[in-house]
Enzyme design. Structure first.
Site, mmCIF file in Angstrom:
data_model
loop_
_atom_site.group_PDB
_atom_site.id
_atom_site.type_symbol
_atom_site.label_atom_id
_atom_site.label_comp_id
_atom_site.label_asym_id
_atom_site.label_seq_id
_atom_site.Cartn_x
_atom_site.Cartn_y
_atom_site.Cartn_z
ATOM 1 N N MET A 33 -31.515 91.261 66.166
ATOM 2 C CA MET A 33 -30.152 91.254 65.419
ATOM 3 C C MET A 33 -29.341 91.089 66.370
ATOM 4 S SD MET A 33 -30.811 93.976 62.232
ATOM 5 C CE MET A 33 -31.490 95.114 63.258
ATOM 6 N N ALA A 34 -28.334 89.886 66.339
ATOM 7 C CA ALA A 34 -27.249 89.736 67.247
ATOM 8 C C ALA A 34 -26.124 90.774 67.136
ATOM 9 C CB ALA A 34 -26.835 88.314 66.961
ATOM 10 N N GLN A 48 -36.121 87.184 73.138
ATOM 11 C CA GLN A 48 -35.831 85.863 71.983
ATOM 12 C C GLN A 48 -35.003 84.942 72.623
ATOM 13 O OE1 GLN A 48 -33.770 85.635 67.900
ATOM 14 N NE2 GLN A 48 -35.980 85.789 67.385
ATOM 15 N N CYS A 73 -32.888 81.704 62.267
ATOM 16 C CA CYS A 73 -31.339 82.262 62.116
ATOM 17 C C CYS A 73 -30.745 81.266 61.287
ATOM 18 C CB CYS A 73 -30.744 82.220 63.516
ATOM 19 S SG CYS A 73 -28.909 82.891 63.267
ATOM 20 N N ASN A 119 -41.616 89.905 57.260
ATOM 21 C CA ASN A 119 -40.256 90.296 57.502
ATOM 22 C C ASN A 119 -39.303 90.092 56.225
ATOM 23 O OD1 ASN A 119 -37.327 88.919 59.202
ATOM 24 N ND2 ASN A 119 -37.766 90.938 59.284
ATOM 25 N N GLY A 120 -38.198 90.904 55.770
ATOM 26 C CA GLY A 120 -37.426 90.603 54.969
ATOM 27 C C GLY A 120 -37.335 91.688 53.925
ATOM 28 N N ASP A 121 -36.198 92.605 53.640
ATOM 29 C CA ASP A 121 -36.178 93.554 52.508
ATOM 30 C C ASP A 121 -37.128 94.494 52.793
ATOM 31 O OD1 ASP A 121 -34.195 92.165 51.808
ATOM 32 O OD2 ASP A 121 -35.088 91.436 49.794
ATOM 33 N N GLY A 163 -35.169 95.053 59.767
ATOM 34 C CA GLY A 163 -34.007 94.640 60.517
ATOM 35 C C GLY A 163 -32.940 95.618 60.030
ATOM 36 N N ARG A 164 -32.187 95.381 58.927
ATOM 37 C CA ARG A 164 -30.948 95.647 58.497
ATOM 38 C C ARG A 164 -31.112 96.948 57.934
ATOM 39 N NH1 ARG A 164 -29.259 91.771 54.062
ATOM 40 N NH2 ARG A 164 -31.367 91.437 53.966
#
Length: 327
Positions: free
Chosen positions: A20-21, A73, A103, A203-205, A227-228
């Site tokens: 994550m940037a 990455q 991205c 990946n995701g949620d 991630g988040r």
């Protein structure tokens, strides 16, 4: 817990930290590994910036031993430039080289990188092939469902990347045009998993231990990338590991004081690596995650946007303790 692999790289946990940037820097990767993340990936690094020997980009690739296994990455839209970036990344001895093809940020995709590559599957294969040729570690790819609803092609791209030499593929179950809404399409992740022989990372949620297991069971993926949901919550990794090992065992959640102590540990490590001024500027958006579920969180978030020294952070910590109790 079952030990999983991507080629010769072993992971003691199937729960990975997503790149994550502005978030997954060295300090955060070390923190998440401490709490049980099986693998971490650097913030994405521009292949073009590396070709100009950009110091900031080179610093993004620094890896400490406590982070391993850890990947770097890279992103870009030109095979030759990406190969040169991979060579540069290899100087840091990463365990894996990861290629960003997912991205959704306009400044990335408008330049033909990130998720924009999904519009050109052949180019995806050429980039993977070029990077594989110069890398002596496994090369992985992170993709999305597709560019938009009219071009859902993740299965096609995954097959091409596998044929080009990719060792694993992470799939975020949204198109580029969907960004991070609506809900993730886990069927597409399952379809990719069923269409290739290399590991597929869902990946995701994924925002809880229960959700991680549900997605693994549904898609067939043995690996998940979070991630988040890790923001202000690195405990999610230990919770996932515990739940996968024994779903009947009650999960352990941190107290407010524990959360704030880890917040200080996190930001203090950033200061050590980046200096106080830069670290605290970046920390403003990171510390708010630690206030989730705290009474008075709105006021605390407002104050977080003004911190500029570690002393400010200590004062904010004390104010949060006075404000409320977690949950």
């Amino acid at each position: 817990m079952k030990v999983t692999k991507i080629r010769n790289v072993e992971f003691k946990s199937p729960a990975f930290l997503a790149p994550m940037a502005g978030v997954s820097d060295r300090a955060y990767r070390e923190l998440c590994r401490q709490f049980g993340a099986g693998y971490c990936v650097s913030e994405m690094v521009s292949s073009k910036a590396l070709s100009f020997n950009n110091k900031k980009s080179e610093e993004l690739m620094e890896i400490s031993e406590s982070e391993r296994p850890c990947g770097i990455q890279i992103f870009g839209g030109e095979p030759e430039c990406m190969a040169l970036a991979a060579k540069s990344a290899m100087k840091q001895n990463p365990d894996i080289i990861d290629i960003n093809m997912g991205c959704p940020a306009p400044k990335i995709s408008s330049a033909g990188s990130g998720a924009a590559l999904m519009r050109n599957p052949q180019l995806c294969g050429e980039i993977v092939n070029a990077v594989v040729k110069v890398s002596n570690v496994p090369v992985t790819v992170k993709i999305r469902k597709g560019w938009d609803d009219d071009s859902v092609n993740s299965v096609e791209v995954a097959k091409i990347c596998e044929q080009a030499g990719a060792a694993a593929i992470t799939v975020h179950g949204r198109t580029r045009m969907q960004y991070y809404k609506p809900s993730v399409d886990y069927d597409i992740i399952k379809n990719v998993h069923d269409s290739v022989k290399i590991p597929v990372i869902a990946n995701g949620d994924i925002d809880s231990a229960q959700k991680a297991k549900e997605i693994m069971d549904y898609t067939g993926c043995e690996l998940v990338m979070v991630g988040r949901a890790t923001l202000g919550n690195p405990w999610i990794f230990s919770q996932i590991n515990s739940f996968l090992e024994n779903p009947e065992k009650p999960l352990v959640f941190p107290t407010l004081e524990e959360k704030l102590d880890v917040m200080v540990q996190h930001i203090s490590k950033m200061v050590e690596y980046k200096g106080e001024h830069m670290a605290l500027l970046q920390a403003r958006k990171l510390v708010v995650g630690y206030f989730k579920g705290v009474r008075g969180a709105a006021a605390l978030r407002n104050e977080a946007g003004k911190i500029s020294t570690l002393e400010d952070l200590y004062v904010l910590r004390e104010r949060a303790l006075q404000c409320s109790e977690a949950y």
